[in-house]
Scaffold this active site. Structure first.
Site, PDB file in Angstrom:
ATOM      1  N   VAL A 149      -7.683  -4.070  -6.153  1.00  0.00           N
ATOM      2  CA  VAL A 149      -9.233  -3.878  -5.717  1.00  0.00           C
ATOM      3  C   VAL A 149     -10.430  -4.323  -6.622  1.00  0.00           C
ATOM      4  CG1 VAL A 149      -9.709  -1.645  -5.657  1.00  0.00           C
ATOM      5  CG2 VAL A 149     -10.089  -2.877  -3.610  1.00  0.00           C
ATOM      6  N   TYR A 172      -0.666  -7.308   0.565  1.00  0.00           N
ATOM      7  CA  TYR A 172      -0.718  -6.162   1.765  1.00  0.00           C
ATOM      8  C   TYR A 172      -0.834  -7.090   3.039  1.00  0.00           C
ATOM      9  CZ  TYR A 172      -2.448  -3.602  -2.175  1.00  0.00           C
ATOM     10  OH  TYR A 172      -2.501  -3.276  -3.355  1.00  0.00           O
ATOM     11  N   LYS A 184       0.614  -1.174  -9.766  1.00  0.00           N
ATOM     12  CA  LYS A 184       2.060  -0.846  -9.166  1.00  0.00           C
ATOM     13  C   LYS A 184       3.271  -1.508  -9.549  1.00  0.00           C
ATOM     14  CE  LYS A 184      -1.098   0.560  -5.318  1.00  0.00           C
ATOM     15  NZ  LYS A 184      -1.697   0.136  -4.042  1.00  0.00           N
ATOM     16  N   TYR A 222      -1.475   8.737 -10.398  1.00  0.00           N
ATOM     17  CA  TYR A 222      -1.926   7.415  -9.887  1.00  0.00           C
ATOM     18  C   TYR A 222      -3.125   6.978 -10.178  1.00  0.00           C
ATOM     19  CZ  TYR A 222      -2.685   4.486  -6.122  1.00  0.00           C
ATOM     20  OH  TYR A 222      -3.356   3.361  -5.134  1.00  0.00           O
ATOM     21  N   SER A 258      -4.576  -1.855  -8.220  1.00  0.00           N
ATOM     22  CA  SER A 258      -2.962  -2.014  -7.607  1.00  0.00           C
ATOM     23  C   SER A 258      -2.089  -2.859  -8.438  1.00  0.00           C
ATOM     24  CB  SER A 258      -3.069  -2.318  -6.012  1.00  0.00           C
ATOM     25  OG  SER A 258      -3.704  -1.234  -5.561  1.00  0.00           O
TER      26      SER A 258
HETATM   27  O1  DON Z   1      -5.767   3.661  -4.263  1.00  0.00           O
HETATM   28  C1  DON Z   1      -6.607   2.874  -4.501  1.00  0.00           C
HETATM   29  O2  DON Z   1      -7.154   3.025  -3.555  1.00  0.00           O
HETATM   30  C2  DON Z   1      -7.144   2.193  -5.602  1.00  0.00           C
HETATM   31  N1  DON Z   1      -6.538   2.851  -6.984  1.00  0.00           N
HETATM   32  C3  DON Z   1      -6.033   0.921  -5.741  1.00  0.00           C
HETATM   33  C4  DON Z   1      -5.940   0.132  -4.557  1.00  0.00           C
HETATM   34  C5  DON Z   1      -6.021  -1.457  -4.577  1.00  0.00           C
HETATM   35  O3  DON Z   1      -6.014  -1.936  -5.843  1.00  0.00           O
HETATM   36  C6  DON Z   1      -5.481  -2.245  -3.445  1.00  0.00           C
HETATM   37  N2  DON Z   1      -5.783  -3.424  -3.750  1.00  0.00           N
HETATM   38  N3  DON Z   1      -6.199  -4.245  -3.353  1.00  0.00           N
END
Ligand code: DON
Length: 303
Positions: free
Chosen positions: A256, A238, A66, A190, A63
């Site tokens: 993540v 978040y 982003k 994405y 993430s």
């Molecule tokens: O969309 C997802 O689930 C992952 N590619 C990215 C999510 C993410 O990194 C959330 N962060 N804490």
């Protein structure tokens, strides 16, 4: 300030902590990462880069990507982007679908998954996924001054195979007319942006475009930079964004994969990585390390 010494001390302190959080398992390729790793890097406004621990080990930025896509989307669409995505913290998990139902397919902010999908959809407009990803890589490489940065195809495939939730978010927004490209195309792009692999050193370097200062890469206008930082502060972690602001006092964006990019405006870009996550899906030791770093430097945007 002796950043090298400070980083080494933080690295040693983190190595002694027993609770390292839990590695994300919903993307199979991330489940096997050794949770004992910890790295940190600081790129200062005067051009120095200091690192400690596993700072040259590549990880999945997830993430944190982003931030880069938001910068690109604002560059292309300007304030028009805000018709499709909001600017309020969600108070929910990164992958929540709850608010989309009551808020007519307009995601709360560009950093929750739904919002990031809209941002990716916006940079995809009129381009093929390959071109879009090439443009994104070019931006990240220019920011980091490092042409070796690439996308980890195995991680992208792994997320694609388990990406039902993201596809559900995208389908839901498509139903509300808030996607311009086919769902598979937006999601596929994405998944690949999330699979960009970088080390702490590379990520700290890449974050310099948000630091400001004469010698930093001028990839976005100053006014836009401030707004991206405001969103990082209010939405970058978040439903733990308030706690991160309280404890660290600097804008940050987590992923993540266990990375956090933190910006000390006018001073430095800081990247930390430790794959074990806390209950909110943010790096457990990464959050603690940035808190210690902000306390010892006495850096805060509120000062
Ligand atoms: O969309 C997802 O689930 C992952 N590619 C990215 C999510 C993410 O990194 C959330 N962060 N804490």
């Amino acid at each position: 300030m002796d950043f090298q010494r400070m980083l080494d001390e933080i690295g040693h302190e983190m190595a002694r902590r027993d609770d390292r959080g839990a590695v994300a398992t919903y993307i199979p390729e991330l489940a096997d990462i050794d949770p004992d790793q910890f790295g940190m890097a600081v790129a200062t406004v005067d051009g120095r880069v200091m690192v400690t621990g596993d700072a040259d080990v590549p990880f999945s930025i997830q993430s944190v990507s982003k931030v880069f896509t938001l910068a690109l989307a604002l560059g292309r669409h300007g304030d028009g982007l805000w018709h499709r995505v909001g600017r309020e913290p969600s108070g929910h998990a990164f992958n929540s679908i709850l608010q989309l139902e009551t808020e007519h397919g307009i995601p709360r902010n560009p950093f929750i998954n739904a919002g990031a999908l809209v941002v990716t959809d916006a940079i995809l407009e009129g381009r093929a996924p390959k071109e879009t990803l090439a443009e994104l890589l070019q931006f990240v490489r220019a920011a980091a001054d490092d042409d070796a940065i690439h996308i980890d195809a195995d991680v992208a495939r792994s997320e694609q195979e388990t990406g039902h939730r993201n596809m559900a978010l995208a389908q839901f927004m498509a139903a509300h007319g808030n996607l311009r490209n086919p769902v598979e195309m937006t999601c596929g792009t994405y998944f690949h942006q999330c699979a960009i692999a970088m080390s702490c050193r590379q990520l700290a370097m890449a974050g310099r475009f948000l630091v400001g200062g004469r010698d930093m890469p001028g990839l976005v206008a100053r006014r836009r930079m401030r707004r991206i930082l405001a969103l990082m502060m209010t939405c970058g972690h978040y439903d733990a964004s308030g706690d991160f602001a309280f404890r660290v006092g600097l804008p940050g964006k987590s992923g993540v994969g266990g990375a956090i990019l933190v910006i000390a405006p006018g001073r430095a870009s800081i990247a930390v990585w430790s794959p074990g996550l806390n209950a909110n899906g943010n790096s457990h030791l990464g959050t603690q390390a940035t808190e210690v770093f902000a306390t010892r430097t006495n850096w805060s945007v509120f000062d």
